[in-house]
Design a protein around this motif. Sequence first.
Motif, PDB file in Angstrom:
ATOM      1  N   TYR A 112       0.852  -1.209   0.000  1.00  0.00           N
ATOM      2  CA  TYR A 112       0.000   0.000   0.000  1.00  0.00           C
ATOM      3  C   TYR A 112       0.878   1.246   0.000  1.00  0.00           C
ATOM      4  O   TYR A 112       1.876   1.322   0.714  1.00  0.00           O
ATOM      5  N   GLU A 113       0.508   2.246  -0.812  1.00  0.00           N
ATOM      6  CA  GLU A 113       1.317   3.458  -0.942  1.00  0.00           C
ATOM      7  C   GLU A 113       0.423   4.695  -0.951  1.00  0.00           C
ATOM      8  O   GLU A 113      -0.658   4.695  -1.544  1.00  0.00           O
ATOM      9  N   THR A 114       0.847   5.738  -0.264  1.00  0.00           N
ATOM     10  CA  THR A 114       0.112   7.001  -0.268  1.00  0.00           C
ATOM     11  C   THR A 114       1.110   8.150  -0.144  1.00  0.00           C
ATOM     12  O   THR A 114       2.283   7.937   0.177  1.00  0.00           O
ATOM     13  N   ASN A 115       0.655   9.379  -0.389  1.00  0.00           N
ATOM     14  CA  ASN A 115       1.538  10.536  -0.281  1.00  0.00           C
ATOM     15  C   ASN A 115       1.852  10.838   1.175  1.00  0.00           C
ATOM     16  O   ASN A 115       1.062  10.548   2.080  1.00  0.00           O
ATOM     17  N   MET A 116       3.017  11.440   1.397  1.00  0.00           N
ATOM     18  CA  MET A 116       3.407  11.866   2.740  1.00  0.00           C
ATOM     19  C   MET A 116       2.411  12.910   3.247  1.00  0.00           C
ATOM     20  O   MET A 116       2.001  13.800   2.499  1.00  0.00           O
ATOM     21  N   ILE A 117       1.983  12.766   4.493  1.00  0.00           N
ATOM     22  CA  ILE A 117       0.997  13.702   5.046  1.00  0.00           C
ATOM     23  C   ILE A 117       1.701  14.859   5.753  1.00  0.00           C
ATOM     24  O   ILE A 117       2.833  14.726   6.223  1.00  0.00           O
ATOM     25  N   LYS A 118       1.021  16.005   5.822  1.00  0.00           N
ATOM     26  CA  LYS A 118       1.581  17.202   6.448  1.00  0.00           C
ATOM     27  C   LYS A 118       0.975  17.470   7.818  1.00  0.00           C
ATOM     28  O   LYS A 118       1.541  18.197   8.622  1.00  0.00           O
ATOM     29  N   GLN A 119      -0.214  16.893   8.050  1.00  0.00           N
ATOM     30  CA  GLN A 119      -0.890  17.108   9.326  1.00  0.00           C
ATOM     31  C   GLN A 119      -1.314  15.775   9.923  1.00  0.00           C
ATOM     32  O   GLN A 119      -1.634  14.827   9.203  1.00  0.00           O
ATOM     33  N   CYS A 120      -1.328  15.723  11.243  1.00  0.00           N
ATOM     34  CA  CYS A 120      -1.756  14.520  11.945  1.00  0.00           C
ATOM     35  C   CYS A 120      -3.259  14.303  11.728  1.00  0.00           C
ATOM     36  O   CYS A 120      -4.054  15.208  11.977  1.00  0.00           O
ATOM     37  N   PRO A 121      -3.675  13.107  11.269  1.00  0.00           N
ATOM     38  CA  PRO A 121      -5.104  12.859  11.049  1.00  0.00           C
ATOM     39  C   PRO A 121      -5.910  12.799  12.343  1.00  0.00           C
ATOM     40  O   PRO A 121      -7.129  12.923  12.317  1.00  0.00           O
ATOM     41  N   GLU A 122      -5.239  12.660  13.498  1.00  0.00           N
ATOM     42  CA  GLU A 122      -5.947  12.568  14.783  1.00  0.00           C
ATOM     43  C   GLU A 122      -6.184  13.935  15.403  1.00  0.00           C
ATOM     44  O   GLU A 122      -7.294  14.280  15.777  1.00  0.00           O
ATOM     45  N   CYS A 123      -5.084  14.723  15.519  1.00  0.00           N
ATOM     46  CA  CYS A 123      -5.198  15.992  16.248  1.00  0.00           C
ATOM     47  C   CYS A 123      -4.996  17.219  15.366  1.00  0.00           C
ATOM     48  O   CYS A 123      -5.136  18.354  15.838  1.00  0.00           O
ATOM     49  N   GLY A 124      -4.608  17.006  14.109  1.00  0.00           N
ATOM     50  CA  GLY A 124      -4.426  18.130  13.193  1.00  0.00           C
ATOM     51  C   GLY A 124      -3.099  18.836  13.334  1.00  0.00           C
ATOM     52  O   GLY A 124      -2.850  19.829  12.644  1.00  0.00           O
ATOM     53  N   SER A 125      -2.234  18.366  14.220  1.00  0.00           N
ATOM     54  CA  SER A 125      -0.944  19.021  14.442  1.00  0.00           C
ATOM     55  C   SER A 125      -0.041  18.880  13.215  1.00  0.00           C
ATOM     56  O   SER A 125      -0.103  17.908  12.471  1.00  0.00           O
ATOM     57  N   SER A 126       0.822  19.877  13.022  1.00  0.00           N
ATOM     58  CA  SER A 126       1.798  19.812  11.929  1.00  0.00           C
ATOM     59  C   SER A 126       3.124  19.216  12.397  1.00  0.00           C
ATOM     60  O   SER A 126       4.048  19.063  11.607  1.00  0.00           O
ATOM     61  N   TYR A 127       3.212  18.881  13.700  1.00  0.00           N
ATOM     62  CA  TYR A 127       4.441  18.281  14.240  1.00  0.00           C
ATOM     63  C   TYR A 127       4.445  16.777  13.960  1.00  0.00           C
ATOM     64  O   TYR A 127       4.298  15.943  14.858  1.00  0.00           O
ATOM     65  N   ILE A 128       4.591  16.444  12.724  1.00  0.00           N
ATOM     66  CA  ILE A 128       4.543  15.034  12.324  1.00  0.00           C
ATOM     67  C   ILE A 128       5.708  14.751  11.396  1.00  0.00           C
ATOM     68  O   ILE A 128       6.094  15.590  10.584  1.00  0.00           O
TER      69      ILE A 128
END
Length: 751
Positions: free
Chosen positions: A491-507
């Motif tokens: 399975y492959e997807t693009n790198m995410i910029k925000q946390c899907p749980e809390c919305g933080s950008s510290y990921i």
Amino acid sequence: MQKKMYADIIADINIDSLDRTYQYIIPRELDERVQVGSQVMIPFGRGNRCIKGYVVGISDRAKISPDKMKCIAGMSEGAVSATENLLKLAWWMKNRYGSTMNEAIKTVLPVKKSVREVTKKYIVLATDKERAKAYLNELSNKKNAAARIRLLTVLIDSESIDYRMASGSLNISKATIDSLMNQGIIRVISEKIYRNPLADSTESDKKLSLNPSQLEAKQGILDIYYGRKGGRVLLHGVTGSGKTEVYMSVIEEVIKDGRQVIMLIPEIALTYQTMQRFYARFGDRVSILNSRMSAGERYDQYERAKNNEIDIIIGPRSALFIPFEKLGMIIIDEEHEGSYKSEMPPKYHAREVADKLAEYNNAVLVMGSATPSIETYYRSEPGYEGADRVIRFEMNERCGGAKLPIAHIVDMREELRQKNYSMISRTLREKLSECISKNEQAMLFINRRGYSGFVSCRNCGESITCPHCDVSLTIHHRHGKEKLLCHYCGYETNMIKQCPECGSSYIGGFGVGTQKVEEMIKKEWPGVRTLRMDADTTSGKDGHAKILEAFKNHEADILIGTQMIVKGHDFPLVTLVGILAADMTVKMSDYRAAESTYTLLVQAAGRAGRAEHAGEVVIQTYVPEHYAIVNAAKQNYRDYYEQEILYRNIMKYPPVAYIMTVFVSSASERLSEEIIGHAALVCKRLIGEKTTVTVMGPAPHRISKVNDMFRYQMFVKSSDIVFLNGIRDTVEKVIQEKYQGITYSLQFDVE
């Protein structure tokens, strides 16, 4: 009148209920072609659908009325027949590993599909030169004879010509060739060409004199071999002690004796150097076999073996099933390696199968390692009296006066306290700078793949997992972009910029991978030449060979890689090995954790200082006091073994007892949990009051979901393998009856 003959055939349908033989009439025209091991085409089922089958027996007695029996439809052309011993081996594997007979036969039969034979055609004179010259003179007075004149002029001079050359550079048409053939002037002959995977090997032979410990091991092995009763040998030699030279020296004698040798190596990556040395010594009488070869190349090696055109085959575990008729010896190099265990049914271990195959052929099984498996070493101990006893030979010194590397254990906890947040300790940094300045080579080993480890959020701690497999996704660079990839289902997807749980950008990515180490090395030592060797950089057919050849030719100063760089390679200029995560395997949830750690560290350390240059190894760890790490640094197998076997005795783990894994998977988590629970109840009922048998679990598998399949497992420990096999057969039968018509997978693995 000739008796009617019948064949017992296994149908090529992988369904347990069809795991039986069917008897067919052998047509008169196939009497001489159908043999035990032949692949044939048979009409099957009510619709008489034509499918492939495997002949496992031939007799003149019908088990049912011949009037109700069907005839074999024909041969499966292009397939290679297995020997009778390989079919016996399949039957043994079925019973030992709990697979279907069909699965076992598919494992031992050499080629799963027909492949096109390669032939080379030549045009030659079909008459003497005098008649050909006379005919050429006649043609000189005829019109439209230029092509025939060109062809005959060349043939009279050279006697034969490649067919493609004739139609190409000489511009000779098929009609012209046919015309001369019809007149009896020329003929076309075909020659079968074998695809030889070693054709480009050019290394010259460097036969070495054996030192006293090598000579002692060689003579001991040959004494057992000439006893003609088979036997098992463990060649326990420290890294660099010259085990391969002993193998080659013994093989020479076996070949002189008119017998053949299978040599197993654990990794395709090792094929390269091993192949070069063996080809230099034995020439065309040696060949290789591995999964990176084309189907045609593999087919040709089986054909060459069947026709007694090779004496030695080298390859991973599948090389065991080469159809040698005069097998005299099986050698398993690095016999401790986990890759000798198959993960697909039948879940066989090459060491056990090799032992049985050697028994069938009165051949000798030689197992070699610097870090023998606990099971093999246990069976070689003086007090062991089992029928599978192993004779041990020790080689405790390196060849040519080379010394074992000096080991430095670095406590990474102390590095952290000293404000060193880098993945490279101060000691390793210092040693690397020294190595580079001397124009020597280094290897950096890390047991991770890809750019970095898991991706998680620093704000909430959530990690990004595969929606199908319940494992962390890993960052990879694809076509200049960051991608998240699952190493289990793809399975492959693009790198995410925000946390899907809390919305933080510290990921971001955490952990260390080979690519990240390479980038850090280049940043710290500008201009240093690096090569990276992992599953990503070696995906091509010749990926391993190209990287190893480049490093061997000193086209790089540092080789960075995963486990494949630490196993068996010999590079004279490597004086430093850095192990970046020595204790990663210690934390595995597996009773073999210490064994895996000790083995990896010793094998990695063994790459340093194998020639005239002294070697050093830096072992970075968070548990510097662990006995596997302490003894690996000293390369003290005996002290490590005594502590490990004590643990195995206390916990009743192999080799002291057997352990059976019962594994269930299905698309329904509820169903998987229900089936494994029912299997556990059956086990406990069968065990009753026996205190010598232990059931552990059931519980979710450590990777509880792969490809949308939910996985559960349980374990049963006992010193009686016959009792365990009985439990296996009963559980399988009960589960099949209870869940008939329901899709699930039930597998067993007895170690």
